[in-house]
Design a protein around this motif. Structure first.
Motif, PDB file in Angstrom:
ATOM      1  N   GLU A 175      43.686 102.471  -2.692  1.00  0.00           N
ATOM      2  CA  GLU A 175      44.229 101.127  -2.543  1.00  0.00           C
ATOM      3  C   GLU A 175      43.421 100.331  -1.534  1.00  0.00           C
ATOM      4  O   GLU A 175      43.156  99.157  -1.719  1.00  0.00           O
ATOM      5  N   ASP A 213      55.954  91.294  -3.698  1.00  0.00           N
ATOM      6  CA  ASP A 213      56.068  92.051  -2.456  1.00  0.00           C
ATOM      7  C   ASP A 213      56.300  91.110  -1.273  1.00  0.00           C
ATOM      8  O   ASP A 213      57.154  91.365  -0.422  1.00  0.00           O
ATOM      9  N   GLU A 214      55.561  90.021  -1.230  1.00  0.00           N
ATOM     10  CA  GLU A 214      55.732  89.046  -0.136  1.00  0.00           C
ATOM     11  C   GLU A 214      57.116  88.399  -0.198  1.00  0.00           C
ATOM     12  O   GLU A 214      57.778  88.221   0.820  1.00  0.00           O
ATOM     13  N   MET A 237      48.118  92.247 -10.526  1.00  0.00           N
ATOM     14  CA  MET A 237      48.040  92.541  -9.094  1.00  0.00           C
ATOM     15  C   MET A 237      48.547  91.361  -8.266  1.00  0.00           C
ATOM     16  O   MET A 237      49.301  91.548  -7.302  1.00  0.00           O
ATOM     17  N   ILE A 238      48.166  90.162  -8.648  1.00  0.00           N
ATOM     18  CA  ILE A 238      48.608  88.961  -7.927  1.00  0.00           C
ATOM     19  C   ILE A 238      50.127  88.835  -8.009  1.00  0.00           C
ATOM     20  O   ILE A 238      50.793  88.605  -7.000  1.00  0.00           O
ATOM     21  N   ALA A 240      41.460  96.855  -2.372  1.00  0.00           N
ATOM     22  CA  ALA A 240      41.645  95.634  -1.589  1.00  0.00           C
ATOM     23  C   ALA A 240      40.310  95.154  -1.023  1.00  0.00           C
ATOM     24  O   ALA A 240      40.016  93.957  -1.024  1.00  0.00           O
ATOM     25  N   ASN A 273      52.309  91.209  -8.542  1.00  0.00           N
ATOM     26  CA  ASN A 273      52.901  92.295  -7.763  1.00  0.00           C
ATOM     27  C   ASN A 273      52.894  91.976  -6.271  1.00  0.00           C
ATOM     28  O   ASN A 273      53.883  92.197  -5.572  1.00  0.00           O
ATOM     29  N   LEU A 274      51.801  91.469  -5.792  1.00  0.00           N
ATOM     30  CA  LEU A 274      51.688  91.163  -4.361  1.00  0.00           C
ATOM     31  C   LEU A 274      52.524  89.951  -3.974  1.00  0.00           C
ATOM     32  O   LEU A 274      53.093  89.905  -2.875  1.00  0.00           O
ATOM     33  N   GLU A 275      52.632  88.972  -4.867  1.00  0.00           N
ATOM     34  CA  GLU A 275      53.523  87.832  -4.608  1.00  0.00           C
ATOM     35  C   GLU A 275      54.972  88.302  -4.547  1.00  0.00           C
ATOM     36  O   GLU A 275      55.734  87.857  -3.698  1.00  0.00           O
TER      37      GLU A 275
END
Length: 184
Positions: free
Chosen positions: A27, A164-165, A157-158, A31, A160-162
């Protein structure tokens, strides 16, 4: 015999810990690759934009205005995912360069909207081909199928990370301001 306790300890690790041991490096590497790719994209674009007298920050707002002319500073900052002070600085420079005019709309004297000038609209025909060129350079050597898969994976991925935030924010964990990070 000295090795036996160590082997026993390894087999007693929780299953989840064993499953994620190697992922941490993977990971981190992913990144890092994404960050390096984004940096390379930005540098390649900055070099080309500079020849046209446009900064990278101005490019971000020009792209938005080409499809949404007349947005307020707040709306522009939200669409660009940048702070309002950053948007304000960029818009001032764009106005000084003659790319936009700013005006109050609907009687609201505090809320200014940005409108492209003829010069701002004319930049589209010169700048968009530069971005297309960079994308072509970046995917050179990849098949169309690989490019589609990459776009799908990056989009996921975007998202998923959004998510998460957003989840972190619901728990009261927010992205610290740049200013607060300077005090660490």
């Amino acid at each position: 015999m000295a090795n036996e306790p160590q082997e026993a300890e390894m087999t007693e690790l929780p299953r989840k810990a064993i499953a994620t041991q190697g992922l941490e490096q993977t990971e981190e590497r992913l990144a890092r690759l994404v960050r390096l790719a984004a940096r390379a994209f930005n540098r390649a674009l900055q070099m080309r934009l500079h020849t046209e007298g446009v900064s990278f920050g101005q490019w971000i707002f020009l792209r938005i205005l080409w499809t949404n002319d007349g947005l307020s500073q707040r709306e522009l900052s939200e669409k660009a995912q940048l702070t309002e002070p950053t948007a304000h600085s960029a818009l001032l420079r764009m106005e000084e360069s003659g790319f936009i005019t700013r005006a109050n709309v609907g009687g609201n004297k505090r809320r200014q909207h940005a409108f492209l000038t003829e010069k701002g609209w004319a930049l589209r025909d010169r700048l968009e081909p530069l971005a297309i060129e960079i994308n072509s350079v970046a995917v050179e050597g990849l098949s169309e199928k690989e490019v589609r898969a990459l776009k799908r994976a990056m989009g996921l991925m975007i998202r998923n990370l959004e998510y998460d935030e957003k989840t972190a924010a619901q728990l009261g964990i927010k992205m610290p301001s740049t200013r607060s990070l300077q005090n660490l």
